[in-house]
Design a protein around this motif. Sequence first.
Motif, PDB file in Angstrom:
ATOM      1  N   VAL A   1       0.844  -1.202   0.000  1.00  0.00           N
ATOM      2  CA  VAL A   1       0.000   0.000   0.000  1.00  0.00           C
ATOM      3  C   VAL A   1       0.874   1.245   0.000  1.00  0.00           C
ATOM      4  CG1 VAL A   1      -1.535   1.372   1.473  1.00  0.00           C
ATOM      5  CG2 VAL A   1      -2.086  -1.010   0.970  1.00  0.00           C
TER       6      VAL A   1
ATOM      7  N   ALA B   1       0.764   3.886  -2.929  1.00  0.00           N
ATOM      8  CA  ALA B   1       0.432   5.281  -2.630  1.00  0.00           C
ATOM      9  C   ALA B   1       1.454   6.189  -3.302  1.00  0.00           C
ATOM     10  CB  ALA B   1       0.417   5.510  -1.122  1.00  0.00           C
TER      11      ALA B   1
ATOM     12  N   ALA C   1       0.700   6.265  -6.916  1.00  0.00           N
ATOM     13  CA  ALA C   1      -0.495   7.057  -7.213  1.00  0.00           C
ATOM     14  C   ALA C   1      -0.181   8.545  -7.174  1.00  0.00           C
ATOM     15  CB  ALA C   1      -1.612   6.718  -6.222  1.00  0.00           C
ATOM     16  N   ILE C   2       0.613   8.946  -6.168  1.00  0.00           N
ATOM     17  CA  ILE C   2       0.991  10.366  -6.066  1.00  0.00           C
ATOM     18  C   ILE C   2       1.776  10.776  -7.305  1.00  0.00           C
ATOM     19  CG2 ILE C   2       2.454  11.987  -4.802  1.00  0.00           C
ATOM     20  CD1 ILE C   2       1.707  10.311  -2.260  1.00  0.00           C
TER      21      ILE C   2
ATOM     22  N   MET D   1      -0.321  -1.957   9.611  1.00  0.00           N
ATOM     23  CA  MET D   1       0.346  -0.687   9.894  1.00  0.00           C
ATOM     24  C   MET D   1       1.846  -0.892  10.075  1.00  0.00           C
ATOM     25  SD  MET D   1      -1.430   1.859   9.582  1.00  0.00           S
ATOM     26  CE  MET D   1      -3.116   2.295   9.275  1.00  0.00           C
TER      27      MET D   1
ATOM     28  N   ILE E   1       3.308  -0.750   6.675  1.00  0.00           N
ATOM     29  CA  ILE E   1       3.387   0.609   6.145  1.00  0.00           C
ATOM     30  C   ILE E   1       4.494   1.385   6.851  1.00  0.00           C
ATOM     31  CG2 ILE E   1       2.213   2.842   6.044  1.00  0.00           C
ATOM     32  CD1 ILE E   1      -0.301   1.548   5.372  1.00  0.00           C
ATOM     33  N   PHE E   2       4.468   1.322   8.208  1.00  0.00           N
ATOM     34  CA  PHE E   2       5.423   2.130   8.948  1.00  0.00           C
ATOM     35  C   PHE E   2       6.838   1.610   8.762  1.00  0.00           C
ATOM     36  CE2 PHE E   2       1.691   3.291  11.832  1.00  0.00           C
ATOM     37  CZ  PHE E   2       1.361   4.335  10.994  1.00  0.00           C
TER      38      PHE E   2
ATOM     39  N   ARG F   1      -2.176   8.132  12.421  1.00  0.00           N
ATOM     40  CA  ARG F   1      -2.398   6.877  11.720  1.00  0.00           C
ATOM     41  C   ARG F   1      -3.625   6.981  10.819  1.00  0.00           C
ATOM     42  NH1 ARG F   1      -2.355   1.264  14.754  1.00  0.00           N
ATOM     43  NH2 ARG F   1      -3.239   2.457  16.453  1.00  0.00           N
TER      44      ARG F   1
ATOM     45  N   ILE G   1      -2.824   9.117   7.789  1.00  0.00           N
ATOM     46  CA  ILE G   1      -2.019   8.450   6.765  1.00  0.00           C
ATOM     47  C   ILE G   1      -2.851   7.410   6.032  1.00  0.00           C
ATOM     48  CG2 ILE G   1      -0.012   6.945   6.395  1.00  0.00           C
ATOM     49  CD1 ILE G   1       1.341   8.490   8.684  1.00  0.00           C
ATOM     50  N   GLY G   2      -3.636   6.684   6.825  1.00  0.00           N
ATOM     51  CA  GLY G   2      -4.496   5.653   6.214  1.00  0.00           C
ATOM     52  C   GLY G   2      -5.470   6.271   5.237  1.00  0.00           C
TER      53      GLY G   2
ATOM     54  N   ALA H   1      -3.683   7.423   2.063  1.00  0.00           N
ATOM     55  CA  ALA H   1      -3.347   6.292   1.196  1.00  0.00           C
ATOM     56  C   ALA H   1      -4.591   5.808   0.463  1.00  0.00           C
ATOM     57  CB  ALA H   1      -2.737   5.162   2.024  1.00  0.00           C
TER      58      ALA H   1
ATOM     59  N   THR I   1      -5.536   8.250  -2.345  1.00  0.00           N
ATOM     60  CA  THR I   1      -4.706   8.237  -3.554  1.00  0.00           C
ATOM     61  C   THR I   1      -5.032   7.038  -4.434  1.00  0.00           C
ATOM     62  OG1 THR I   1      -3.021   7.358  -2.106  1.00  0.00           O
ATOM     63  CG2 THR I   1      -2.698   9.595  -2.899  1.00  0.00           C
ATOM     64  N   ILE I   2      -5.398   5.933  -3.802  1.00  0.00           N
ATOM     65  CA  ILE I   2      -5.768   4.769  -4.607  1.00  0.00           C
ATOM     66  C   ILE I   2      -7.228   4.857  -5.022  1.00  0.00           C
ATOM     67  CG2 ILE I   2      -6.014   2.265  -4.569  1.00  0.00           C
ATOM     68  CD1 ILE I   2      -3.704   2.421  -2.434  1.00  0.00           C
TER      69      ILE I   2
END
Lengths: 710, 252
Positions: A357, A361, A364-365, A432, A435-436, B4, B7-8, B11, B14-15
Amino acid sequence: MLIITYPFRLALLMALWVLTLGASVSASWAETSAAFSSPAVTARLISAQNGVTEGAQTISAGLDLTLGEGWKTYWRSPGEVGFAPEVDWSTSENVANVEFLWPAPERFTAFGIENFGYSKEVVFPLMLRLERPGEPFVLNTSVTLLTCSTVCVPQNFDLALSLGPKEGIDQLSADRISRFVTRVPVDENSADINTFAANLNADNTELTVSLRGNTPFGDPDVFPELGSGTALGKPDIRLGDGGRLLWASFPVLSLNETTLGDPVLTVTDGPGRAFTLTTAFTDTPLVPPFTIAQIAPGIDQIAWIALIAVLGGLILNVMPCVLPVLSIKLSSAIKQSGRSQLAVRAGFLAAAAGVMVFMWALAAILFTLQRIGITVGWGLQFQNPVFLALMFVVLAVFSANLFGLFEISLPSAMQTRMARAGGTSGYGADFMTGIFGAVMATPCSAPFLGTAIAFALAGSGVDIVIVFTSLGIGLAAPYLVVAAAPQLVTMLPKPGPWMIGLKIFLGVLLVVTAAWLIWVLMGVAGPGSAMTVAALTVVLLVILAWHRAPAPLRTSGIIVFLALPLIAAGTLSQDAAPKAAEAEVINWVAFDRSKIAGLVSQGQIVFVDVTADWCLTCKANKALVLDREPVATRLNQVGVTSMQADWTRPDPAISRYLESFNRYGIPFNVVYGPGAPNGIALSEILSSAAVIEALDQATIPAQIAQPVQN
Amino acid sequence: MKRRTFIGTAAAATIGIPAYRYARAYFEPLPDFEAIDDPVGFRRIAGGLYSASSNPWVGLDGPVAKPAPLITESEVRDNICGALYGQFETNSDVVPIASFSDYNCPYCRILTKRLSELSAELGPRLRIEWHELPLLGDASLLSARAALAAKRQGAYVQFSERLMTTAFQTTPEYLVALSDSIGVDQARLISDMNGQGVQLEIDQTAALARIFGFIGTPAMVIGRTVIQGLISESSMRKIIELERKEGWTQVC
């Protein structure tokens, strides 16, 4: 009757604008035909003159089309399919000939079909030559036009324009006609092109053209015509040598051997530049200025890119700021009691999903940025000095980072929060963690992600998705592998000093890439620009490495020296060299009626040319007679003063001057000299012989010419 | 925790945005229809471009007077479904499409390709009748005649595929070479091109175009829905389903 105008100068020869004196600017659309109107197109005939003046041989008119929203019509070569406009004026009265000029077209690509034509509006300039000069005429045109939006509709209509004896200029129509006259391609003599060639490869599948001029191209397009029955696909256009070299390759879609003629190339560069060249095929293949696989990667290339990106992602896992954390996370998760084997595996999958993800992301940006207009033009980025400089700076900064010149770090508060986030349980927490984990790896992964981002900007949307998905798979690989076989966790390499060695090795790779970019930049923008960019970047690196500098100074220094290389690349590029001013062949001086008599009394020859921007015949006279030998040499000789009067806007002084010769329109040329103190007025359409004869006649002093007076 | 969530959400956005665009195109609503007064029972997409029925329909025939058509408009009206869809047993499960195209019209190529793909996918539940409506000059008329003549030798599909991929206007020489390469009897092709059968088909198609007020190509009739111009594939699929559900046979 379809009039195809080749070469353009023939059309110019036929052109003649006749303007009347006492030029009060008339009201809009003074003399036009009744309009034909449909949802697709509104058409009418317009004329620059309000009427036919005494003795006028030619009239300037235009077929004026205003197209509806989304509608297009076509050029004389419509492309793969479509239909060129056809105009028949055979039923006109007192019209001997009509020259139909084609403004340069636009390219329309829809669903893979290439078409050339016009949208919004177009005026086809028409130059009429009257059968009986000075008498009224009626221009009857029968027009056949194909208009297409999502439906193609043939338009078939008649327009009639009749002008009687009347004076005055329709300034609005004249301006409108001249606006489109400037879009009619000029011929090779005026094109500022030194060499050009076209080659058809041996199996007739590819046409390449190459041309080189003095004025750099910006965003050119090329429209080759090879005779009816031959159609070409979408071109790959590349620039080299600071934009002066234009190379284009076209796939041949169909070839008609019987009608295959010498290639005629129409080149456009924005709305202000268009020219048409005719050449013969050369047998030698034309070499492109550069080749870049990224422009259109094939499947095998995409597979390579993906493979390299996966490897890149894998390598990210052993970077110093990732591997220690990763090892601990993986081992502790497996040892964690109270969760079933299945739950542990699902947790790893969730973490892998988190990594993906993050990558998507980013993709996508990036894709959005690209859509917004970060792209400079398809496939042309690597010819853009600013883009190349940006790439170079990015790579230089990141390689310096890998060599340890400075550290990229996340704010510590953010790091703490993220580390804590891993503490909660459940798949959401695992997700998470993924992601992190990816975000926390950025201090180490930035050099690669940054480079990937910079390169991806030059690629297509598909490239971006492939690169970032592959990077994500590589980065998530440890989670995936351990999910499949938890015992493999022991196989993970142990963190150690070897990681520093790896960092330096990767830094070297980036340096090599940066050097390659500087080499490309040297080819595109010249050594001066490339060296300046390199020097400015070195300064930037010094500032970055100078940790003890005061923070505000350091920050502003970084910002300035990030921007300077990009600015330098653009301004120092040979591309940005000032456009060569249109060199005048003849040393014109501004028209001053009061000086003529004085000059003539000193024994000088004075040649007067009254011209205007919209006067097509004036341009024809200039291109075919005045700027050519033998006339050009004679006009530049010592003892000859060439005066030019610009009548683009009505000027009473010039009008009165014309009137003194009983003339009401231009072009108008007069030769004064000792042999002709009152001037010899030349015909509207000049010929070299007539000009030379008048010059000779004016040179002979009156006393010799007329000995009786002695 | 807030970070959190932020950010979630970022994300997801954007998708989500490209995904939403795709989905919107997919769930694009059906266009509005409006009933046609003449011929009764048919309908068309509202707001499109059609010529008023009182206007004489104009093609690119030029000033030459044309011979009287072999079939009159009223004869076509009497059997409008037969003229549109050919003779076949009307069955509301099989949706017919009458496609009107010209070989020199850019969008006709695209629509024809879409229709062929759709036909291959839907098989016997879709029946396409190809009409030649040569509006764009002599080359179009020549191509149309050749394709219809080739149809009489069972080579319509090969012939029109080649004409559709021809990147230029057809000439008689090109048609000769084409018939050689496809392997049709050239002499028969030429005599058929000038024959009554081909002329009848062309006249009948022209009459249909006049009846439905087509101003250009491409055009089609799906069941009882008249469409002028290129439409999206998803709209086309929806209209086909709608015609099947509503029972298009009511117009015949």
